[in-house]
Design an enzyme around this catalytic site. Structure first.
Site, PDB file in Angstrom:
ATOM      1  N   LEU A   1      10.589  -0.707   3.479  1.00 35.64           N
ATOM      2  CA  LEU A   1       9.200  -0.783   3.944  1.00 35.64           C
ATOM      3  C   LEU A   1       8.703  -2.213   4.095  1.00 35.64           C
ATOM      4  O   LEU A   1       7.600  -2.427   4.594  1.00 35.64           O
ATOM      5  CB  LEU A   1       8.262  -0.055   2.957  1.00 35.64           C
TER       6      LEU A   1
ATOM      7  N   PHE B   1       0.834  -1.209   0.000  1.00 33.34           N
ATOM      8  CA  PHE B   1       0.000   0.000   0.000  1.00 33.34           C
ATOM      9  C   PHE B   1       0.877   1.271   0.000  1.00 33.34           C
ATOM     10  O   PHE B   1       0.838   2.071  -0.950  1.00 33.34           O
ATOM     11  CB  PHE B   1      -0.917  -0.085   1.233  1.00 33.34           C
TER      12      PHE B   1
ATOM     13  N   ASN C   1      19.848  -7.290   5.934  1.00 31.38           N
ATOM     14  CA  ASN C   1      20.259  -7.305   4.515  1.00 31.38           C
ATOM     15  C   ASN C   1      20.187  -5.913   3.892  1.00 31.38           C
ATOM     16  O   ASN C   1      21.069  -5.517   3.122  1.00 31.38           O
ATOM     17  CB  ASN C   1      19.387  -8.286   3.726  1.00 31.38           C
TER      18      ASN C   1
ATOM     19  N   ASP D   1       9.786  -7.131  -3.699  1.00 33.10           N
ATOM     20  CA  ASP D   1       8.610  -7.532  -2.916  1.00 33.10           C
ATOM     21  C   ASP D   1       8.359  -9.015  -3.152  1.00 33.10           C
ATOM     22  O   ASP D   1       8.432  -9.479  -4.289  1.00 33.10           O
ATOM     23  CB  ASP D   1       7.383  -6.701  -3.359  1.00 33.10           C
TER      24      ASP D   1
ATOM     25  N   THR E   1       2.015  -9.867   1.414  1.00 32.41           N
ATOM     26  CA  THR E   1       0.790  -9.089   1.665  1.00 32.41           C
ATOM     27  C   THR E   1       0.574  -8.022   0.590  1.00 32.41           C
ATOM     28  O   THR E   1      -0.446  -7.333   0.605  1.00 32.41           O
ATOM     29  CB  THR E   1       0.834  -8.381   3.053  1.00 32.41           C
ATOM     30  N   GLY E   2       1.516  -7.879  -0.332  1.00 30.69           N
ATOM     31  CA  GLY E   2       1.383  -6.878  -1.399  1.00 30.69           C
ATOM     32  C   GLY E   2       0.548  -7.430  -2.546  1.00 30.69           C
ATOM     33  O   GLY E   2       0.210  -8.612  -2.580  1.00 30.69           O
TER      34      GLY E   2
ATOM     35  N   TYR F   1       5.181  -8.540  15.492  1.00 29.68           N
ATOM     36  CA  TYR F   1       5.279  -7.262  14.782  1.00 29.68           C
ATOM     37  C   TYR F   1       5.981  -6.209  15.631  1.00 29.68           C
ATOM     38  O   TYR F   1       7.021  -5.676  15.235  1.00 29.68           O
ATOM     39  CB  TYR F   1       3.877  -6.796  14.417  1.00 29.68           C
TER      40      TYR F   1
ATOM     41  N   ARG G   1      -7.972  -4.449   8.395  1.00 31.89           N
ATOM     42  CA  ARG G   1      -7.810  -3.206   9.150  1.00 31.89           C
ATOM     43  C   ARG G   1      -9.142  -2.461   9.208  1.00 31.89           C
ATOM     44  O   ARG G   1     -10.037  -2.646   8.399  1.00 31.89           O
ATOM     45  CB  ARG G   1      -6.716  -2.331   8.521  1.00 31.89           C
TER      46      ARG G   1
HETATM   47  P1  NAD Z   1       1.666  -3.693   2.997  1.00 28.27           P
HETATM   48  O1  NAD Z   1       1.473  -5.047   3.580  1.00 28.27           O
HETATM   49  O2  NAD Z   1       0.656  -3.177   2.046  1.00 28.27           O
HETATM   50  O3  NAD Z   1       3.103  -3.559   2.333  1.00 28.27           O
HETATM   51  C1  NAD Z   1       4.229  -4.229   2.812  1.00 28.27           C
HETATM   52  C2  NAD Z   1       4.885  -4.923   1.636  1.00 28.27           C
HETATM   53  O4  NAD Z   1       6.058  -5.632   2.079  1.00 28.27           O
HETATM   54  C3  NAD Z   1       3.968  -5.939   0.970  1.00 28.27           C
HETATM   55  O5  NAD Z   1       3.887  -5.667  -0.413  1.00 28.27           O
HETATM   56  C4  NAD Z   1       4.654  -7.274   1.242  1.00 28.27           C
HETATM   57  O6  NAD Z   1       4.398  -8.234   0.247  1.00 28.27           O
HETATM   58  C5  NAD Z   1       6.110  -6.859   1.364  1.00 28.27           C
HETATM   59  N1  NAD Z   1       6.940  -7.809   2.108  1.00 28.27           N
HETATM   60  C6  NAD Z   1       6.704  -8.356   3.328  1.00 28.27           C
HETATM   61  N2  NAD Z   1       7.690  -9.205   3.666  1.00 28.27           N
HETATM   62  C7  NAD Z   1       8.578  -9.192   2.646  1.00 28.27           C
HETATM   63  C8  NAD Z   1       9.816  -9.855   2.404  1.00 28.27           C
HETATM   64  N3  NAD Z   1      10.317 -10.743   3.274  1.00 28.27           N
HETATM   65  N4  NAD Z   1      10.469  -9.592   1.252  1.00 28.27           N
HETATM   66  C9  NAD Z   1       9.973  -8.714   0.357  1.00 28.27           C
HETATM   67  N5  NAD Z   1       8.808  -8.058   0.522  1.00 28.27           N
HETATM   68  C10 NAD Z   1       8.122  -8.295   1.658  1.00 28.27           C
HETATM   69  O7  NAD Z   1       1.807  -2.687   4.246  1.00 28.27           O
HETATM   70  P2  NAD Z   1       1.927  -1.107   4.257  1.00 28.27           P
HETATM   71  O8  NAD Z   1       0.740  -0.604   4.979  1.00 28.27           O
HETATM   72  O9  NAD Z   1       2.238  -0.588   2.898  1.00 28.27           O
HETATM   73  O10 NAD Z   1       3.192  -0.926   5.220  1.00 28.27           O
HETATM   74  C11 NAD Z   1       4.484  -0.590   4.714  1.00 28.27           C
HETATM   75  C12 NAD Z   1       5.431  -0.412   5.892  1.00 28.27           C
HETATM   76  O11 NAD Z   1       4.962   0.632   6.746  1.00 28.27           O
HETATM   77  C13 NAD Z   1       5.573  -1.658   6.768  1.00 28.27           C
HETATM   78  O12 NAD Z   1       6.915  -1.796   7.161  1.00 28.27           O
HETATM   79  C14 NAD Z   1       4.714  -1.342   7.969  1.00 28.27           C
HETATM   80  O13 NAD Z   1       5.157  -2.001   9.118  1.00 28.27           O
HETATM   81  C15 NAD Z   1       4.856   0.167   8.073  1.00 28.27           C
HETATM   82  N6  NAD Z   1       3.690   0.774   8.743  1.00 28.27           N
HETATM   83  C16 NAD Z   1       2.484   0.848   8.113  1.00 28.27           C
HETATM   84  C17 NAD Z   1       1.392   1.417   8.772  1.00 28.27           C
HETATM   85  C18 NAD Z   1       0.028   1.530   8.129  1.00 28.27           C
HETATM   86  O14 NAD Z   1      -0.911   2.022   8.767  1.00 28.27           O
HETATM   87  N7  NAD Z   1      -0.154   1.148   6.878  1.00 28.27           N
HETATM   88  C19 NAD Z   1       1.543   1.882  10.084  1.00 28.27           C
HETATM   89  C20 NAD Z   1       2.779   1.748  10.701  1.00 28.27           C
HETATM   90  C21 NAD Z   1       3.860   1.218  10.015  1.00 28.27           C
HETATM   91  N1  UDP Z   2     -11.232  -2.605  14.738  1.00 29.99           N
HETATM   92  C1  UDP Z   2     -12.609  -2.727  14.882  1.00 29.99           C
HETATM   93  N2  UDP Z   2     -13.278  -3.372  13.890  1.00 29.99           N
HETATM   94  C2  UDP Z   2     -12.680  -3.870  12.784  1.00 29.99           C
HETATM   95  C3  UDP Z   2     -11.267  -3.744  12.637  1.00 29.99           C
HETATM   96  C4  UDP Z   2     -10.577  -3.109  13.659  1.00 29.99           C
HETATM   97  O1  UDP Z   2     -13.183  -2.277  15.868  1.00 29.99           O
HETATM   98  O2  UDP Z   2     -13.388  -4.428  11.921  1.00 29.99           O
HETATM   99  C5  UDP Z   2     -10.493  -1.863  15.783  1.00 29.99           C
HETATM  100  C6  UDP Z   2      -9.318  -2.625  16.368  1.00 29.99           C
HETATM  101  O3  UDP Z   2      -9.744  -3.441  17.438  1.00 29.99           O
HETATM  102  C7  UDP Z   2      -8.399  -1.488  16.810  1.00 29.99           C
HETATM  103  C8  UDP Z   2      -8.666  -0.384  15.771  1.00 29.99           C
HETATM  104  O4  UDP Z   2      -9.933  -0.703  15.186  1.00 29.99           O
HETATM  105  O5  UDP Z   2      -8.789  -1.010  18.080  1.00 29.99           O
HETATM  106  C9  UDP Z   2      -7.598  -0.320  14.674  1.00 29.99           C
HETATM  107  O6  UDP Z   2      -7.411  -1.627  14.179  1.00 29.99           O
HETATM  108  P1  UDP Z   2      -6.525  -1.968  12.901  1.00 29.99           P
HETATM  109  O7  UDP Z   2      -6.572  -3.445  12.701  1.00 29.99           O
HETATM  110  O8  UDP Z   2      -6.933  -1.117  11.757  1.00 29.99           O
HETATM  111  O9  UDP Z   2      -5.042  -1.518  13.266  1.00 29.99           O
HETATM  112  P2  UDP Z   2      -4.187  -1.422  14.623  1.00 29.99           P
HETATM  113  O10 UDP Z   2      -4.175   0.016  14.951  1.00 29.99           O
HETATM  114  O11 UDP Z   2      -4.810  -2.242  15.693  1.00 29.99           O
HETATM  115  O12 UDP Z   2      -2.861  -1.946  14.203  1.00 29.99           O
END
Ligand code: NAD
Ligand code: UDP
Length: 314
Positions: free
Chosen positions: A74, A11, A100, A31, A35-36, A146, A187
């Site tokens: 990421l 994402f 890495n 990637d 999860t992508g 995580y 989510r």
């Molecule tokens: P996402 O799951 O959409 O993207 C993560 C990507 O990493 C996916 O495409 C997945 O296939 C790839 N990936 C996972 N393991 C891999 C591996 N071993 N080798 C190669 N690719 C791999 O998630 P996102 O929401 O885009 O998150 C991106 C980053 O931002 C993550 O590190 C996540 O922890 C961090 N982050 C996201 C949020 C959010 O709200 N989206 C919040 C906090 C932190």
């Molecule tokens: N949540 C919810 N209903 C849903 C999905 C999530 O009430 O269908 C709540 C979840 O319990 C958390 C918040 O929404 O308190 C955010 O959840 P999310 O999975 O989006 O991400 P988190 O912040 O927990 O990583």
């Protein structure tokens, strides 16, 4: 500039890639698609300055030709559903995978940015969360694959700065949403929008009084870019999020309003170790990056709902 994005089909990675291509950079995305989604990169896969490799970064990777100049690291499952389904992979990508990426950055003399998370604060006892708060994390709970692995990744990154003078920084991202959120990843944003659009009850876990602070994707991409390229960010840890804190119940009502939906709300058991409150203190990002979010929740929701409406028509 030749730039590597790990997790580039995710994402956030796909939106970041678009921004980098628009600015004229050459982007290499790695990637393993755990999860992508390929559809996230479909609009630019043929771009002459884009290369995609289906590769698990737990295994080392070497670019052919010139070395890369910057690495946005990421790769990692990010949603509770994504990482609890793949706990060992999550541990390994944030530990071995981060190692890495750090080794590659050092060998290439590249800058590196590591995307950590607000989950590093666990179920926080200080509110709002500042970067110098150490957190309250259950080391053996269902979310620990995580939050503990992200904390390990942070520690390893800072060690590379200390020991090898690597030009690296860490951003702690708070809940981010927008077009290309995976409707299946469980989510709260995709769940509530899909439920509202399909007139199914919105599923609240717990009493809905827990809070989150939602950032729209364009704000987060801007913050990530500034954190990588602004001066004086080497060795820093910076929160990127929106201080507009909402209860989940209030968020459910906003989604119903913007979707113009009459779906009901249903309450279910709360999730184990679900953080009760979450809100970033972003004074450091304001000071160092001159950054703050500019997209309101209502505007961000309108764009996101439009994406989900058109995705469900396809
Ligand atoms: P996402 O799951 O959409 O993207 C993560 C990507 O990493 C996916 O495409 C997945 O296939 C790839 N990936 C996972 N393991 C891999 C591996 N071993 N080798 C190669 N690719 C791999 O998630 P996102 O929401 O885009 O998150 C991106 C980053 O931002 C993550 O590190 C996540 O922890 C961090 N982050 C996201 C949020 C959010 O709200 N989206 C919040 C906090 C932190
Ligand atoms: N949540 C919810 N209903 C849903 C999905 C999530 O009430 O269908 C709540 C979840 O319990 C958390 C918040 O929404 O308190 C955010 O959840 P999310 O999975 O989006 O991400 P988190 O912040 O927990 O990583």
């Amino acid at each position: 500039m030749k730039i590597l994005v790990s997790g580039g089909a995710g994402f956030i990675g796909s939106h970041l890639t678009e921004r980098l291509l628009e600015q004229g950079h050459h982007v290499i995305a790695l990637d393993n698609l755990i999860t992508g989604r390929r559809e996230n990169i479909a609009s630019f896969i043929e771009h002459p300055e884009y290369e995609f490799y289906e590769h698990d970064i737990i295994q080392p990777w070497q670019p052919s030709g010139d070395p890369v100049s910057a690495i946005f690291h990421l790769a990692s499952p990010a949603s509770p559903v994504g990482y609890t389904r793949n706990p060992i992979e999550t541990h390994l990508v944030n530990s071995v995978g981060t190692h890495n990426m750090l080794k590659l950055a050092l060998a290439s003399e590249a800058k590196l940015l590591y995307t950590s998370t607000s989950e590093a604060y666990g179920d926080p006892l200080e509110h709002p969360q500042r970067e110098d708060y150490w957190g309250n994390v259950n080391p053996v709970g269902p979310r620990s694959c995580y939050d503990e692995s992200k904390r390990f990744g942070e520690s390893l990154t800072i060690e590379y700065v200390r020991q090898f003078n690597l030009d690296a920084r860490i951003v702690r991202l708070f809940n981010t949403y927008g077009p290309r959120n995976d409707p299946q990843d469980g989510r709260v944003v995709p769940n509530f929008i899909m439920q509202a659009l399909e007139n199914r009850p919105l599923t609240i876990y717990g009493n809905g009084m827990q809070t989150r602070s939602f950032s729209y994707i364009s704000d987060i991409v801007e913050g990530i870019m500034r954190a990588m390229f602004h001066p004086a960010t080497k060795g820093e840890v910076i929160n990127l999020g929106n201080p507009d804190e909402r209860t989940i119940l209030d968020f459910a009502n906003r989604v119903l309003e913007v979707c113009n939906s009459e779906a009901k709300i249903e309450f279910f058991d709360g999730r184990t170790d679900d953080p009760n409150k979450r809100c970033p203190d972003i004074s450091k990002a304001r000071r160092l990056l001159d950054w703050e979010p500019v997209v309101s929740l209502e505007e961000g929701l309108r764009h996101t709902i439009e994406y989900f409406r058109s995705a469900s028509r396809k």
